[in-house]
Design an enzyme around this catalytic site. Structure first.
Site, PDB file in Angstrom:
ATOM      1  N   HIS A  75       1.030  -1.126   0.013  1.00  0.00           N
ATOM      2  CA  HIS A  75       0.045  -0.283  -0.058  1.00  0.00           C
ATOM      3  C   HIS A  75       0.871   1.107   0.095  1.00  0.00           C
ATOM      4  O   HIS A  75       2.238   1.183   0.298  1.00  0.00           O
ATOM      5  CB  HIS A  75      -0.771   0.094   1.282  1.00  0.00           C
ATOM      6  CG  HIS A  75      -0.043  -0.006   2.521  1.00  0.00           C
ATOM      7  ND1 HIS A  75       0.215  -1.059   3.121  1.00  0.00           N
ATOM      8  CD2 HIS A  75       0.355   1.139   3.226  1.00  0.00           C
ATOM      9  CE1 HIS A  75       0.934  -0.615   4.325  1.00  0.00           C
ATOM     10  NE2 HIS A  75       0.873   0.643   4.421  1.00  0.00           N
ATOM     11  N   GLU A 117      -3.224   3.881   2.782  1.00  0.00           N
ATOM     12  CA  GLU A 117      -3.469   3.866   4.373  1.00  0.00           C
ATOM     13  C   GLU A 117      -3.358   5.760   4.659  1.00  0.00           C
ATOM     14  O   GLU A 117      -2.683   6.305   4.136  1.00  0.00           O
ATOM     15  CB  GLU A 117      -1.915   3.426   4.975  1.00  0.00           C
ATOM     16  CG  GLU A 117      -2.141   3.644   6.379  1.00  0.00           C
ATOM     17  CD  GLU A 117      -0.723   2.890   7.098  1.00  0.00           C
ATOM     18  OE1 GLU A 117      -0.820   2.984   8.490  1.00  0.00           O
ATOM     19  OE2 GLU A 117       0.139   2.293   6.269  1.00  0.00           O
TER      20      GLU A 117
END
Length: 123
Positions: A75, A117
């Site tokens: 991510h 995130e």
């Protein structure tokens, strides 16, 4: 010898939809674009206007299926100065895919399923 981060790439199925998502969800804007002469690909670099790091979105004309993200254990992470407002915006967009209240973070996913995130600025 000194290395520094420059960009990371995500391949996307619908370039316009992805650009719109990143603009709305994270405020990223197009910095530059590369169009293949034969129309086989388009590369768009998005930036946050703060750091030199860029997100490269690549669209491939001949790709005809969703990208296999495996277990999606990778991510990008973004700091945000107003965590509560960001959370409310992403909740309204319906793109929050995982929350970890104990760590004070959450994740959103883009139209192709990539996880992003969201971290409060002070973490």
């Amino acid at each position: 010898m000194q290395f520094s981060f420059y960009h990371t790439n995500y391949n996307v199925r619908d370039l316009d939809r992805s650009i719109a998502f990143y603009q709305e969800a994270l405020g990223l804007t197009e910095q530059r674009r590369i169009n293949a002469e034969d129309g086989s690909f388009i590369i768009v670099y998005l930036g946050d206007g703060v750091s030199p790091f860029q997100l490269e979105l690549t669209w491939l004309r001949d790709w005809d299926r969703a990208y296999n993200l495996g277990d999606n254990e990778f991510h990008l992470a973004f700091h945000v100065d107003d965590y509560e407002a960001a959370h409310a915006k992403h909740q309204e967009m319906g793109c929050i895919c995982f929350e970890n209240p104990a760590m004070g973070i959450y994740f959103i996913n883009d139209p192709d399923g990539y996880w992003l995130e969201i971290v409060p600025q002070n973490k």
